[in-house]
Enzyme design. Sequence first.
Site, PDB file in Angstrom:
ATOM      1  CG  LEU A  46      -2.090  -0.916   1.305  1.00 18.79           C
ATOM      2  CD1 LEU A  46      -2.642  -0.965   2.718  1.00 18.79           C
ATOM      3  CD2 LEU A  46      -3.168  -0.489   0.315  1.00 18.79           C
ATOM      4  CG  ASP A  47       0.472   4.428  -2.846  1.00 19.83           C
ATOM      5  OD1 ASP A  47       1.339   3.681  -3.316  1.00 19.83           O
ATOM      6  OD2 ASP A  47      -0.390   5.008  -3.537  1.00 19.83           O
ATOM      7  N   PRO A  48       2.412   4.698   1.218  1.00 17.14           N
ATOM      8  CG  PRO A  48       4.621   5.436   1.427  1.00 17.14           C
ATOM      9  CD  PRO A  48       3.610   4.978   0.398  1.00 17.14           C
TER      10      PRO A  48
END
Length: 326
Positions: A46-48
Amino acid sequence: MGRRKSGRDVSGVILLDKPRDISSNAALQQVRRFLNANKAGHTGALDPAATGLLPLCFGEATKVSHYSLEADKAYRVEACLGIRTTTSDSEGEIVAQADAALLERLTQADIDRVIKQFTGPQQQSPSMYSALKHEGRPLYYYARLGIEVPRKTRAITIREINLVEWHGARLVLDVTCSKGTYIRTLIDDMGAALGCGAHVAELHRSWIEGVVGPVYSAEELAAVAAQTDPEQGDYAAIDALLLANDTVIQQVPTVTVEAAEAAKFLLGNPAQLTQPPEVVADHYRVLRSSDGVFIGMGLLQAPALATGPAEAGLWVKPKRVLNLRD
């Protein structure tokens, strides 16, 4: 001399509700330290800035975690209409901003039309800020240098888009999609179709096909880890949270083998099935009948399969075998 192991040979899965502003790998390494696990991996980053379901696999579970990459996923996304950014999310720089009057002219019919337009099979071009590789480097490496590189479109399927809320510039959607879908790109494309632009303000992964079990927050895991005593080798509290090795691939059909056949399978040999599978599939989760333990992934192997799976004498050939210590 082989490389010295740095932790315990612990196996299983923990389902993390990844917090915002931390990378998936950083979250994985934190939980890995809690377990003092020798081997760890996750089933898709997942993106940060995104939150939500992040399956963490340890030990033998890492051998099958890649099967989860093929699974459908669901997200709740909050989009900000009227503003387009370089990264298609709130982290990027604004590149276009619509007039307020344009947003005021949007109607429910406009929202419904675009939802319908972007539901179903389609081609999607990944964002320059994705982790896809070009000549060995992720696309975002080039994007940060201001270099545009060629990107291949990919076939994806948006299974469903449900409108949760829409008020002014705030649009909340529940999206169920196939593997390889970039929600940031989807929102950017939908914003373009609306004529006002859009970017992702918040993103939460709520579901992954085949992943079943309790989900823990980072704070909950830290609290459990505080009950362990690493100096004494006592990890009982955190080990108790580990789920079965096949927790992330429950969508894959199963076949069962008796204990004697399971022993053959674990040595890399074909094993005879207890009974025919209920469905014909490319591969199967292989379970030991005596205790229901998952022992690996296998392929059917039998001439009789051509005349139907109900024929006797079906065997399962090992494709991926777990190293069980019992």
